[in-house]
Design a protein around this motif. Structure first.
Motif, PDB file in Angstrom:
ATOM      1  N   GLY A 120       0.802  -1.217   0.000  1.00  0.00           N
ATOM      2  CA  GLY A 120       0.000   0.000   0.000  1.00  0.00           C
ATOM      3  C   GLY A 120       0.834   1.266   0.000  1.00  0.00           C
ATOM      4  N   ALA A 122      -4.148  -3.965  -6.787  1.00  0.00           N
ATOM      5  CA  ALA A 122      -4.496  -2.769  -6.009  1.00  0.00           C
ATOM      6  C   ALA A 122      -5.975  -2.788  -5.626  1.00  0.00           C
ATOM      7  CB  ALA A 122      -4.168  -1.506  -6.799  1.00  0.00           C
ATOM      8  N   GLU A 166      -6.678  -0.485  -2.313  1.00  0.00           N
ATOM      9  CA  GLU A 166      -5.769   0.666  -2.356  1.00  0.00           C
ATOM     10  C   GLU A 166      -6.251   1.659  -3.411  1.00  0.00           C
ATOM     11  OE1 GLU A 166      -3.454   1.287  -0.270  1.00  0.00           O
ATOM     12  OE2 GLU A 166      -3.398  -0.635   0.765  1.00  0.00           O
TER      13      GLU A 166
END
Length: 141
Positions: A20, A49, A54
């Motif tokens: 992250g 992601a 994220e």
């Protein structure tokens, strides 16, 4: 850029996504890491992601050219980024994907699988489902 250098950048990009680390992701993309280069298993950076939730990293990848609808093909990581975000109830990530043009009606498995709304509803993620419906997603029928 040499293939070997691109491979190293890609490995570092995947590690940064897993942790992250948006700052490192930004730096790696500026250094030439491809936002669409799949890992050895076929997983795309944007899919990873999205699974991780994220949102900022997803935004950086799309701003660098990652397609919001590119389907990942890795074992255990097959599907679209929006389906991944919806499956795990990552509403902020789903919003980023939609803001960058992700198709809320696109089904996984080259159109034969579940839609993002299917994943959100089955995963009991009402906030994510609401965002998808506001973007035009609807149940089949």
């Amino acid at each position: 850029m040499k293939q070997r250098q691109q491979k190293k950048l890609s490995h570092r990009l995947f590690r940064a996504i897993l942790s992250g680390d948006a700052k490192s992701v930004r730096t790696l993309l500026r250094s030439g890491a491809s936002p669409e280069r799949r890992n050895a298993d076929g997983t795309t950076p944007l899919y990873l992601a999205s699974v991780q939730g994220e949102a900022e990293v997803a935004r950086l990848l799309m701003e660098a050219g990652a397609s919001p609808d590119a389907e990942s093909r890795g074992p255990g990581s097959e599907g679209t980024p929006l389906c991944a975000a919806a499956c795990w109830g990552h509403t902020a990530t789903a919003r980023e994907l939609l803001a960058h043009g992700a198709d809320p009606l696109l089904r996984e498995d080259r159109g034969a699988g579940w839609s993002p709304l299917d994943w959100a509803d089955h995963g009991h993620h009402p906030d994510t489902a609401e965002v998808l419906r506001a973007a035009g997603a609807h149940p089949p029928g």
